[in-house]
Write a protein that holds these residues in place. Structure first.
Motif, PDB file in Angstrom:
ATOM      1  N   SER A  19       0.816  -1.209   0.000  1.00  0.00           N
ATOM      2  CA  SER A  19       0.000   0.000   0.000  1.00  0.00           C
ATOM      3  C   SER A  19       0.856   1.269   0.000  1.00  0.00           C
ATOM      4  O   SER A  19       0.329   2.367  -0.100  1.00  0.00           O
ATOM      5  N   LEU A  20       2.182   1.091   0.091  1.00  0.00           N
ATOM      6  CA  LEU A  20       3.100   2.228   0.122  1.00  0.00           C
ATOM      7  C   LEU A  20       3.681   2.513  -1.256  1.00  0.00           C
ATOM      8  O   LEU A  20       3.744   1.637  -2.106  1.00  0.00           O
TER       9      LEU A  20
ATOM     10  N   ARG B 233      12.630   3.865   1.828  1.00  0.00           N
ATOM     11  CA  ARG B 233      12.968   4.729   2.956  1.00  0.00           C
ATOM     12  C   ARG B 233      12.749   4.006   4.291  1.00  0.00           C
ATOM     13  O   ARG B 233      13.538   4.153   5.223  1.00  0.00           O
ATOM     14  N   LEU B 234      11.697   3.194   4.364  1.00  0.00           N
ATOM     15  CA  LEU B 234      11.367   2.492   5.612  1.00  0.00           C
ATOM     16  C   LEU B 234      12.013   1.107   5.708  1.00  0.00           C
ATOM     17  O   LEU B 234      11.831   0.408   6.705  1.00  0.00           O
ATOM     18  N   GLY B 235      12.727   0.710   4.670  1.00  0.00           N
ATOM     19  CA  GLY B 235      13.391  -0.590   4.683  1.00  0.00           C
ATOM     20  C   GLY B 235      12.429  -1.761   4.564  1.00  0.00           C
ATOM     21  O   GLY B 235      12.648  -2.810   5.168  1.00  0.00           O
ATOM     22  N   LEU B 236      11.371  -1.587   3.798  1.00  0.00           N
ATOM     23  CA  LEU B 236      10.338  -2.614   3.678  1.00  0.00           C
ATOM     24  C   LEU B 236      10.340  -3.325   2.326  1.00  0.00           C
ATOM     25  O   LEU B 236       9.376  -4.001   1.983  1.00  0.00           O
ATOM     26  N   VAL B 237      11.414  -3.195   1.571  1.00  0.00           N
ATOM     27  CA  VAL B 237      11.460  -3.790   0.233  1.00  0.00           C
ATOM     28  C   VAL B 237      11.391  -5.315   0.321  1.00  0.00           C
ATOM     29  O   VAL B 237      10.641  -5.956  -0.416  1.00  0.00           O
TER      30      VAL B 237
ATOM     31  N   GLN C  10       8.103 -10.361  -0.049  1.00  0.00           N
ATOM     32  CA  GLN C  10       7.481 -11.523   0.602  1.00  0.00           C
ATOM     33  C   GLN C  10       5.961 -11.448   0.511  1.00  0.00           C
ATOM     34  O   GLN C  10       5.290 -12.461   0.301  1.00  0.00           O
ATOM     35  N   GLU C  11       5.418 -10.247   0.663  1.00  0.00           N
ATOM     36  CA  GLU C  11       3.971 -10.078   0.532  1.00  0.00           C
ATOM     37  C   GLU C  11       3.510 -10.469  -0.875  1.00  0.00           C
ATOM     38  O   GLU C  11       2.494 -11.157  -1.038  1.00  0.00           O
ATOM     39  N   LEU C  12       4.274 -10.060  -1.882  1.00  0.00           N
ATOM     40  CA  LEU C  12       3.936 -10.402  -3.262  1.00  0.00           C
ATOM     41  C   LEU C  12       3.946 -11.919  -3.457  1.00  0.00           C
ATOM     42  O   LEU C  12       3.034 -12.474  -4.075  1.00  0.00           O
ATOM     43  N   GLU C  13       4.953 -12.597  -2.911  1.00  0.00           N
ATOM     44  CA  GLU C  13       5.016 -14.057  -3.025  1.00  0.00           C
ATOM     45  C   GLU C  13       3.820 -14.716  -2.347  1.00  0.00           C
ATOM     46  O   GLU C  13       3.245 -15.682  -2.880  1.00  0.00           O
ATOM     47  N   LEU C  14       3.429 -14.209  -1.185  1.00  0.00           N
ATOM     48  CA  LEU C  14       2.260 -14.757  -0.491  1.00  0.00           C
ATOM     49  C   LEU C  14       0.984 -14.557  -1.292  1.00  0.00           C
ATOM     50  O   LEU C  14       0.149 -15.461  -1.402  1.00  0.00           O
ATOM     51  N   ARG C  15       0.836 -13.363  -1.867  1.00  0.00           N
ATOM     52  CA  ARG C  15      -0.360 -13.097  -2.675  1.00  0.00           C
ATOM     53  C   ARG C  15      -0.402 -13.973  -3.928  1.00  0.00           C
ATOM     54  O   ARG C  15      -1.460 -14.451  -4.328  1.00  0.00           O
TER      55      ARG C  15
END
Length: 72
Positions: free
Chosen positions: A16-17, A24-28, A33-38
């Motif tokens: 959602s970002l 910037r938040l280090g969430l790459v 991982q979220e993409l793989e789960l989806r």
């Protein structure tokens, strides 16, 4: 009284970002991982559809299904 149930809260996921905010938040890595789960969830859903369609096709196959016996 406040509703503390999980459904009452907004849950932000990395997807959602904006990409710049992910970096910037280090969430790459988490976004990956979220993409793989989806993708896994989508594959599971498609497999369920394939199985359901295969079952339906057997039900309506004249040699194997109930349609040829007049049972519905």
């Amino acid at each position: 009284m406040a509703d503390n149930s999980p459904r009452a809260h907004v849950h932000l996921m990395p997807s959602s970002l904006q990409i710049t905010d992910m970096h910037r938040l280090g969430l790459v890595t988490m976004a990956s991982q979220e993409l793989e789960l989806r993708q896994g969830q989508a594959n599971d859903a498609l497999e369920g559809l394939r199985l359901a369609l295969g079952h339906k096709s057997l039900l309506f196959e004249p040699r194997w299904g109930t349609a040829s016996r007049g049972v519905m």
